[in-house]
Motif scaffolding. Sequence first.
Motif, PDB file in Angstrom:
ATOM      1  N   SER A 253      39.923  61.765  12.072  1.00 31.55           N
ATOM      2  CA  SER A 253      41.303  62.511  12.207  1.00 31.55           C
ATOM      3  C   SER A 253      41.330  63.619  12.602  1.00 31.55           C
ATOM      4  CB  SER A 253      41.861  62.248  10.454  1.00 31.55           C
ATOM      5  OG  SER A 253      43.110  62.869  10.360  1.00 31.55           O
ATOM      6  N   PRO A 254      42.762  63.831  13.513  1.00 35.38           N
ATOM      7  CA  PRO A 254      43.552  62.768  14.479  1.00 35.38           C
ATOM      8  C   PRO A 254      43.410  61.755  14.653  1.00 35.38           C
ATOM      9  CG  PRO A 254      43.565  65.201  15.142  1.00 35.38           C
ATOM     10  CD  PRO A 254      42.318  64.820  14.453  1.00 35.38           C
ATOM     11  N   LYS A 255      44.174  60.590  15.399  1.00 34.73           N
ATOM     12  CA  LYS A 255      43.073  59.401  15.178  1.00 34.73           C
ATOM     13  C   LYS A 255      42.358  59.470  17.710  1.00 34.73           C
ATOM     14  CE  LYS A 255      47.941  57.334  15.797  1.00 34.73           C
ATOM     15  NZ  LYS A 255      48.673  56.309  15.678  1.00 34.73           N
ATOM     16  N   MET A 256      42.265  58.206  17.381  1.00 31.62           N
ATOM     17  CA  MET A 256      41.382  58.724  18.690  1.00 31.62           C
ATOM     18  C   MET A 256      42.545  58.769  19.393  1.00 31.62           C
ATOM     19  SD  MET A 256      38.296  56.112  20.420  1.00 31.62           S
ATOM     20  CE  MET A 256      37.258  56.613  19.316  1.00 31.62           C
ATOM     21  N   ASN A 257      42.529  58.702  20.881  1.00 29.63           N
ATOM     22  CA  ASN A 257      43.487  59.138  21.845  1.00 29.63           C
ATOM     23  C   ASN A 257      42.932  57.765  23.070  1.00 29.63           C
ATOM     24  OD1 ASN A 257      45.211  62.037  20.966  1.00 29.63           O
ATOM     25  ND2 ASN A 257      42.994  62.641  21.830  1.00 29.63           N
ATOM     26  N   PHE A 258      43.858  57.247  23.459  1.00 25.75           N
ATOM     27  CA  PHE A 258      43.686  56.194  24.620  1.00 25.75           C
ATOM     28  C   PHE A 258      44.267  56.186  25.894  1.00 25.75           C
ATOM     29  CE2 PHE A 258      42.148  53.800  20.951  1.00 25.75           C
ATOM     30  CZ  PHE A 258      41.560  52.922  21.038  1.00 25.75           C
ATOM     31  N   PHE A 259      43.181  56.056  26.545  1.00 24.44           N
ATOM     32  CA  PHE A 259      44.197  55.982  27.623  1.00 24.44           C
ATOM     33  C   PHE A 259      43.538  54.749  28.914  1.00 24.44           C
ATOM     34  CE2 PHE A 259      42.757  60.323  26.109  1.00 24.44           C
ATOM     35  CZ  PHE A 259      43.723  61.102  26.373  1.00 24.44           C
ATOM     36  N   GLY A 260      44.740  54.708  29.907  1.00 23.15           N
ATOM     37  CA  GLY A 260      44.141  53.524  30.771  1.00 23.15           C
ATOM     38  C   GLY A 260      43.875  54.493  31.920  1.00 23.15           C
ATOM     39  N   PRO A 261      43.514  53.706  32.653  1.00 21.56           N
ATOM     40  CA  PRO A 261      42.866  54.170  34.485  1.00 21.56           C
ATOM     41  C   PRO A 261      44.371  54.951  34.643  1.00 21.56           C
ATOM     42  CG  PRO A 261      42.775  51.655  34.291  1.00 21.56           C
ATOM     43  CD  PRO A 261      43.780  52.311  32.960  1.00 21.56           C
TER      44      PRO A 261
ATOM     45  N   GLY B 297      53.280  60.821  31.093  1.00 23.76           N
ATOM     46  CA  GLY B 297      53.468  59.963  29.601  1.00 23.76           C
ATOM     47  C   GLY B 297      53.309  59.875  28.093  1.00 23.76           C
ATOM     48  N   VAL B 298      51.392  59.888  28.417  1.00 19.70           N
ATOM     49  CA  VAL B 298      50.248  59.563  27.288  1.00 19.70           C
ATOM     50  C   VAL B 298      50.694  60.737  26.353  1.00 19.70           C
ATOM     51  CG1 VAL B 298      48.682  58.615  26.438  1.00 19.70           C
ATOM     52  CG2 VAL B 298      49.701  57.596  28.740  1.00 19.70           C
ATOM     53  N   GLU B 299      50.556  60.595  25.351  1.00 20.49           N
ATOM     54  CA  GLU B 299      50.372  62.065  24.645  1.00 20.49           C
ATOM     55  C   GLU B 299      49.383  61.909  23.699  1.00 20.49           C
ATOM     56  OE1 GLU B 299      53.895  62.492  21.557  1.00 20.49           O
ATOM     57  OE2 GLU B 299      55.353  61.685  22.694  1.00 20.49           O
ATOM     58  N   PHE B 300      48.310  62.801  23.887  1.00 17.90           N
ATOM     59  CA  PHE B 300      47.351  63.361  23.105  1.00 17.90           C
ATOM     60  C   PHE B 300      47.313  64.196  21.955  1.00 17.90           C
ATOM     61  CE2 PHE B 300      45.028  65.736  25.499  1.00 17.90           C
ATOM     62  CZ  PHE B 300      45.579  65.613  27.301  1.00 17.90           C
ATOM     63  N   ILE B 301      45.954  64.601  21.613  1.00 22.62           N
ATOM     64  CA  ILE B 301      45.528  65.337  20.903  1.00 22.62           C
ATOM     65  C   ILE B 301      44.079  65.969  20.884  1.00 22.62           C
ATOM     66  CG2 ILE B 301      45.523  66.629  18.312  1.00 22.62           C
ATOM     67  CD1 ILE B 301      47.641  65.182  17.658  1.00 22.62           C
ATOM     68  N   ALA B 302      43.571  67.329  20.895  1.00 27.11           N
ATOM     69  CA  ALA B 302      42.980  67.925  21.328  1.00 27.11           C
ATOM     70  C   ALA B 302      41.955  68.415  20.780  1.00 27.11           C
ATOM     71  CB  ALA B 302      42.689  68.232  22.708  1.00 27.11           C
ATOM     72  N   LYS B 303      41.435  68.846  19.313  1.00 27.99           N
ATOM     73  CA  LYS B 303      40.891  70.078  18.530  1.00 27.99           C
ATOM     74  C   LYS B 303      39.986  70.590  18.917  1.00 27.99           C
ATOM     75  CE  LYS B 303      39.078  68.865  13.438  1.00 27.99           C
ATOM     76  NZ  LYS B 303      38.865  67.980  12.736  1.00 27.99           N
ATOM     77  N   THR B 304      40.557  71.421  18.975  1.00 28.60           N
ATOM     78  CA  THR B 304      39.559  72.669  19.936  1.00 28.60           C
ATOM     79  C   THR B 304      39.015  74.008  19.354  1.00 28.60           C
ATOM     80  OG1 THR B 304      41.792  74.027  20.083  1.00 28.60           O
ATOM     81  CG2 THR B 304      40.529  72.391  21.387  1.00 28.60           C
ATOM     82  N   GLU B 305      38.106  74.662  18.605  1.00 31.33           N
ATOM     83  CA  GLU B 305      37.640  75.634  17.771  1.00 31.33           C
ATOM     84  C   GLU B 305      38.299  76.894  18.025  1.00 31.33           C
ATOM     85  OE1 GLU B 305      33.892  77.721  18.150  1.00 31.33           O
ATOM     86  OE2 GLU B 305      32.931  75.484  18.440  1.00 31.33           O
ATOM     87  N   LYS B 306      39.136  76.681  19.193  1.00 29.90           N
ATOM     88  CA  LYS B 306      39.883  77.989  19.290  1.00 29.90           C
ATOM     89  C   LYS B 306      41.338  77.566  19.703  1.00 29.90           C
ATOM     90  CE  LYS B 306      36.604  82.645  19.170  1.00 29.90           C
ATOM     91  NZ  LYS B 306      35.631  82.061  20.083  1.00 29.90           N
ATOM     92  N   PRO B 307      42.439  78.264  19.551  1.00 29.63           N
ATOM     93  CA  PRO B 307      43.676  77.932  20.677  1.00 29.63           C
ATOM     94  C   PRO B 307      43.688  78.275  21.893  1.00 29.63           C
ATOM     95  CG  PRO B 307      44.019  79.808  18.883  1.00 29.63           C
ATOM     96  CD  PRO B 307      43.042  79.272  18.418  1.00 29.63           C
ATOM     97  N   PRO B 308      44.105  77.652  22.932  1.00 32.18           N
ATOM     98  CA  PRO B 308      43.664  77.963  24.041  1.00 32.18           C
ATOM     99  C   PRO B 308      44.509  78.948  24.788  1.00 32.18           C
ATOM    100  CG  PRO B 308      45.186  75.724  23.936  1.00 32.18           C
ATOM    101  CD  PRO B 308      44.906  76.033  22.453  1.00 32.18           C
ATOM    102  N   ALA B 309      43.815  79.585  26.173  1.00 34.09           N
ATOM    103  CA  ALA B 309      44.871  81.067  26.215  1.00 34.09           C
ATOM    104  C   ALA B 309      45.843  80.505  26.947  1.00 34.09           C
ATOM    105  CB  ALA B 309      43.678  81.655  26.859  1.00 34.09           C
ATOM    106  N   ALA B 310      46.314  79.299  26.820  1.00 30.02           N
ATOM    107  CA  ALA B 310      47.346  78.774  27.874  1.00 30.02           C
ATOM    108  C   ALA B 310      48.722  78.996  27.445  1.00 30.02           C
ATOM    109  CB  ALA B 310      47.043  77.243  28.337  1.00 30.02           C
ATOM    110  N   LYS B 311      50.079  78.824  27.878  1.00 31.68           N
ATOM    111  CA  LYS B 311      51.430  79.082  27.105  1.00 31.68           C
ATOM    112  C   LYS B 311      52.328  77.299  27.181  1.00 31.68           C
ATOM    113  CE  LYS B 311      52.208  83.569  27.759  1.00 31.68           C
ATOM    114  NZ  LYS B 311      51.908  83.995  28.515  1.00 31.68           N
ATOM    115  N   LYS B 312      53.004  77.438  26.386  1.00 30.48           N
ATOM    116  CA  LYS B 312      53.377  75.754  26.876  1.00 30.48           C
ATOM    117  C   LYS B 312      53.962  75.203  27.896  1.00 30.48           C
ATOM    118  CE  LYS B 312      57.254  73.625  25.033  1.00 30.48           C
ATOM    119  NZ  LYS B 312      57.879  73.133  23.638  1.00 30.48           N
ATOM    120  N   GLY B 313      53.758  73.917  28.608  1.00 30.39           N
ATOM    121  CA  GLY B 313      54.298  73.927  29.664  1.00 30.39           C
ATOM    122  C   GLY B 313      52.831  73.962  30.609  1.00 30.39           C
TER     123      GLY B 313
END
Lengths: 344, 278
Positions: A236-244, A305-321
Amino acid sequence: MAGLTLRDVKKRYGETQVMHGVDLDIEHGEFVVFVGPSGCGKSTLLRMIAGLEEISDGTVAIGDTVVNQVAASKRGVAMVFQTYALYPHMTVYKNMAFGLKQAKTDPAEIDKRVKAAAEILQLGDYLDRSPRNLSGGQRQRVAIGRAIVRDPEVFLFDEPLSNLDAALRVQTRLEIARLHERLGNTMIYVTHDQVEAMTLADKIVVLRDGRIEQVGSPIELYERPQNAFVAQFIGSPKMNFFGPDDLAANAAAVLGKELPASQQVGLRPEHMVISDAANGVVEGKMELVENLGEYAMVHMITDTGVEFIAKTEKPPAAKKGEVISFTIKPELAHYFDAETGLRS
Amino acid sequence: MAAVTERSNFGKIAWPIVAWIVALIFFFPIFWLVFTSFKTDADAVKPEHLFRFTPTLENYTNMTQNYDYWRFAINSVITSTFATLFALFVGVPAAYAMAFNPSRHTKDILMWMLSTKMLPAAAVLYPMTFLTKNFLGIFDTHFLVIVVLCLINLPIVIWMLFTYFKEIPKEIIEAGKMDGVSTWGEIKDILIPLAWGGIASTALLTFIFCWNEAYWTVRLTTIDAATLSKLIEGNRAPEGLFFGRLSAVSTAAIAPIVILGWFCQKQLVQGLTFGAVK
């Protein structure tokens, strides 16, 4: 003392088949958790072992005895229900003593066993109360006590924590784990909560649509899921899946292999690490960050268009988008056949 | 805000008034019945004595002297009590089976039971009279009245009990199974204590229905098993000459059941509105 053997166990309701031939071996003293989404048949399977549902086909054996035709109360099993199912018109003491009384146990022996169970569950002060005057957690303990006094070979738990609030759930989960350690009986536990499954089980049985998807220790299931369903269900959260097509340009170099069109790669959110574009396995636009303090959930979407989630120690410095790249250690990537979902 | 308050104030006053009016309309016939029972037969039909008359107990004293009110009353008690007990004796296990071990046909069986209530009683009057009188020889016996009262109420009894039993969580019965209770034990030690309120209100309603039943009790009895319904019927004159007497008999016939109902109001309301909230 006894283990359990299930052989080609099937269940039909009229024309509809809900269990499609389950084979399972449970050793004596094991803590086994049945887990799966709702409607997967986990409760039905438990109820068939308990003797509350008829077995349409196949055999269930407890120890060396096939119990298909044995009454629920004679199977040497005791069940704890999700709704507690206490007798509301009886005191805590009578609730626990009821089963023994039915078995015509000697009153002195009944008293001894009820008191001993009350001692284990810290219910000593509540023996004269009626269930309606108890909290949810206490009620659940009475339900467990009712099972303990019968001194069963096998304990069956049907989602016993679902009706408790979050804090109590954690506490009762620990109590059940301690109880297992103390009594050493075989326990079978049904839940849809994978945290309960992972923390309690010696062996997890993942079910889907009346079939076993995988049986194994929690860590086996987490590290080597045999198919995409188990891979997504455990963790949890569940595994992300990607095609080639969903992978970043340099993915093949980082992962050490080219992903064929017939396969998918599965990456667990907690294994994904923010990287530069050159080392990226996947990249995407950041949509949302949930900062939970100890870690952050980064919600992403790839160009494809594939949605995925990453669990990181700290929030990234990047902004939305903004575009972020993630990498992963090659040995932590899981490969599955795109069509069958089987591990490859 | 002001409008809302005004309106609810109006409601607070208006609704009780409406309720009282409706209650009085329903109560009026009973009141008039009791009122008339204290008039002589002659006074009862004269418009000038509608409200002004000399009250008399003559009708009540006549009742016990001339036609043995107590015999009819005892018959009513015996038949209603036993019919209720038998109906529960059959109804509790039947409703238990359907509530906790339903099959695909349970709904159909329930509908079928209810459909027996749709048969016009008059349609079987002749066969019933003929059979009980000429073949079975049980005409005008307590046995016959008890069986008939029991059977005509059984569908309602089973429906009511079924509805109550459905509210008991299935897991409690299953816990009983795990504890090794026999089927009879499930009914005795778990079901009946848990559904006691529902069983009591079912029993009470059935008793009232039995007590008030008139169609069959009047037609299937003559003297030996005649109930209070028959007593009222016997005092009915087509010319309407004995209104005072009839009123006294009717009052005495309904009095026990009204008193019983009064004491068991809470149970009755629960029984009559069962399933209405859920």
